[in-house]
Design an enzyme around this catalytic site. Structure first.
Site, PDB file in Angstrom:
ATOM      1  CB  SER A 124      -0.885  -0.009   1.222  1.00 30.02           C
ATOM      2  OG  SER A 124      -2.033   0.775   1.046  1.00 30.02           O
ATOM      3  CG  HIS A 140      -5.510  -1.776  -0.929  1.00 33.88           C
ATOM      4  ND1 HIS A 140      -4.827  -1.877  -1.716  1.00 33.88           N
ATOM      5  CD2 HIS A 140      -5.302  -0.934   0.125  1.00 33.88           C
ATOM      6  CE1 HIS A 140      -3.326  -1.175  -1.343  1.00 33.88           C
ATOM      7  NE2 HIS A 140      -4.074  -0.854   0.087  1.00 33.88           N
ATOM      8  CG  ASP A 153      -5.695  -3.094  -4.762  1.00 33.82           C
ATOM      9  OD1 ASP A 153      -6.734  -2.109  -4.480  1.00 33.82           O
ATOM     10  OD2 ASP A 153      -4.650  -3.097  -4.593  1.00 33.82           O
TER      11      ASP A 153
END
EC number: 2.3.1.31
Length: 401
Positions: A146, A351, A318
């Site tokens: 991330s 995600h 994602d």
């Protein structure tokens, strides 16, 4: 279990031009340093230095559960019997490092919003200083997911001679406008909470409602449409179930309180108990501001000095950091002459997949750390594949051959 430590690193000037007299970084280390086996793990937005080692004591600062315990540890993908692993809480956070809730030594009060603005570049510079403090001149690898993946990219850009391999998981060179917009709304939820009080709420009631709403927005970003359908559908938790969580208007009692609402309320309330609202403002702004190409003509130029190997891992479900965005970063590495692989995982988890699917993340990461892009479990994107698929097949099990 590794114990959290704090390094006092002296005066630190942030990229905004402001300084603090003593930067403190909370960090944990795992394994033994042999001179060439150091791996820096960069945590995600609201993570901590506690990357591995199970559950902490309740009186220890930071998240109770290790946030990547299925990936980092003895015999795991980032094997702490082979590697010396370092993870540091980033400046601006609230898990032991200098940030808005920490004490300004000149006033004896929390910094609040007088703390300098922080950037991803500041995180990298602070980590470099910590490594100097620990006697680690060079890294075998930097790994992160991330916004931690953005931190990894910044290492390749800022310190290209200090690291052999970079693994960028579920990240991108910059946020797209949709994610920028959602982050802006999340920050507005905090700053419009009356208890925020311009950031001066320490010792008073904190803006928990605004922070909880901000986190709810984040959770919607972290899940895919498919995972939300599977997890919640349109199921109801009962008409009266939400009354204890928040104030409702009379007409709302006619309609169901859905499971997806219950989930968001639970996650928001839990997060507001463990995190600091000002830190959330600071860290989301740092993420929003990051642009790999800043100061260069292109992403390729920003990475041109990096002479190691790069692995990108992305997830088909994602939409926060998409497969296409990872492919663009992979292309930038390739164009700069870096040996690169982009490993795409077919996943419906959104995600969150980089945290909840260790059996899919572990094998390519493990093999990359050992053998680079030639690793057995490392697949790469092949746009010219004969089957017409945009991306190559991936390994689907930790135990696959």
């Amino acid at each position: 279990m590794s114990e959290q430590q704090t390094a006092s690193l002296g005066e630190f000037t942030f990229e905004c031009g402001e300084s603090i007299p003593d930067l403190e970084l909370a960090y944990e280390t795992y394994g033994e340093f042999t001179g060439d086996n150091a791996v820096l793990v960069c945590h995600a937005l609201t993570g901590s230095a506690h990357v591995a080692g199970g559950r902490r004591r309740s009186d220890t600062s930071g998240q109770a559960h290790a946030w990547w315990d299925d990936i980092v540890g003895p015999g795991k993908a980032v094997d702490t019997t082979d590697y010396y692993v370092i993870c540091a809480n980033i400046p601006g956070s609230c898990y032991g490092s200098s940030g808005p809730p920490s004490t300004n030594p000149e006033t004896g009060e929390p910094w609040g919003t007088t703390f300098p603005a922080v950037t991803v570049g500041d995180w990298t510079r602070a980590q470099r200083r910590l490594l100097d403090h620990l006697g680690v001149p060079h890294l075998h690898a930097v790994v992160g997911g991330s916004v931690g993946g953005m931190n990894v990219l910044d290492w390749a850009k800022r310190h290209p001679d200090h690291v052999n391999r970079v693994a960028v998981v579920a990240a991108a060179a910059r946020l797209d406008p949709q994610c920028l917009a959602l982050d802006a709304i999340a920050r507005r939820a905090i700053t419009t909470d009356p208890n925020w009080n311009g950031g001066d709420y320490y010792g008073e009631d904190p803006p928990v409602e605004g922070l909880a709403l901000a986190r709810q927005i984040g959770h919607v970003m972290y899940l895919s449409k498919s995972s939300m359908q599977d997890k919640f559908g349109r199921r109801s938790s009962g008409i009266d179930a939400g009354r204890d969580s928040f104030e409702m208007d009379p007409a709302a009692g006619f309609f169901p309180y859905r499971e997806v609402e219950s989930y968001l309320d639970y996650q928001g309330e839990k997060f507001a108990r463990r995190f600091d609202a000002n830190s959330y403002l600071y860290l989301t702004r740092a993420m929003d501001n990051y642009d790999l190409a800043s100061g260069y003509e292109s992403d390729r130029d920003a990475l041109a000095a990096f002479d190691g190997e790069a692995l990108l891992i992305s997830f088909t479900g994602d939409w926060h950091f998409t497969v296409e965005q990872s492919e663009a970063v992979a292309d930038a590495f390739r164009e700069s002459g870096t040996d690169t692989a982009h490993h795409v995982v077919d996943s419906d988890h959104g995600h969150d997949a980089f945290l909840v699917e260790p059996d899919r993340v572990g094998p390519p990461l493990d093999d990359f750390l050992v053998d680079g892009v030639a690793g057995k479990a490392v697949s790469d994107t092949t746009p010219d594949d004969d089957d017409g698929d945009e991306f190559a097949p991936v390994h689907t099990s930790l135990f696959s051959d």
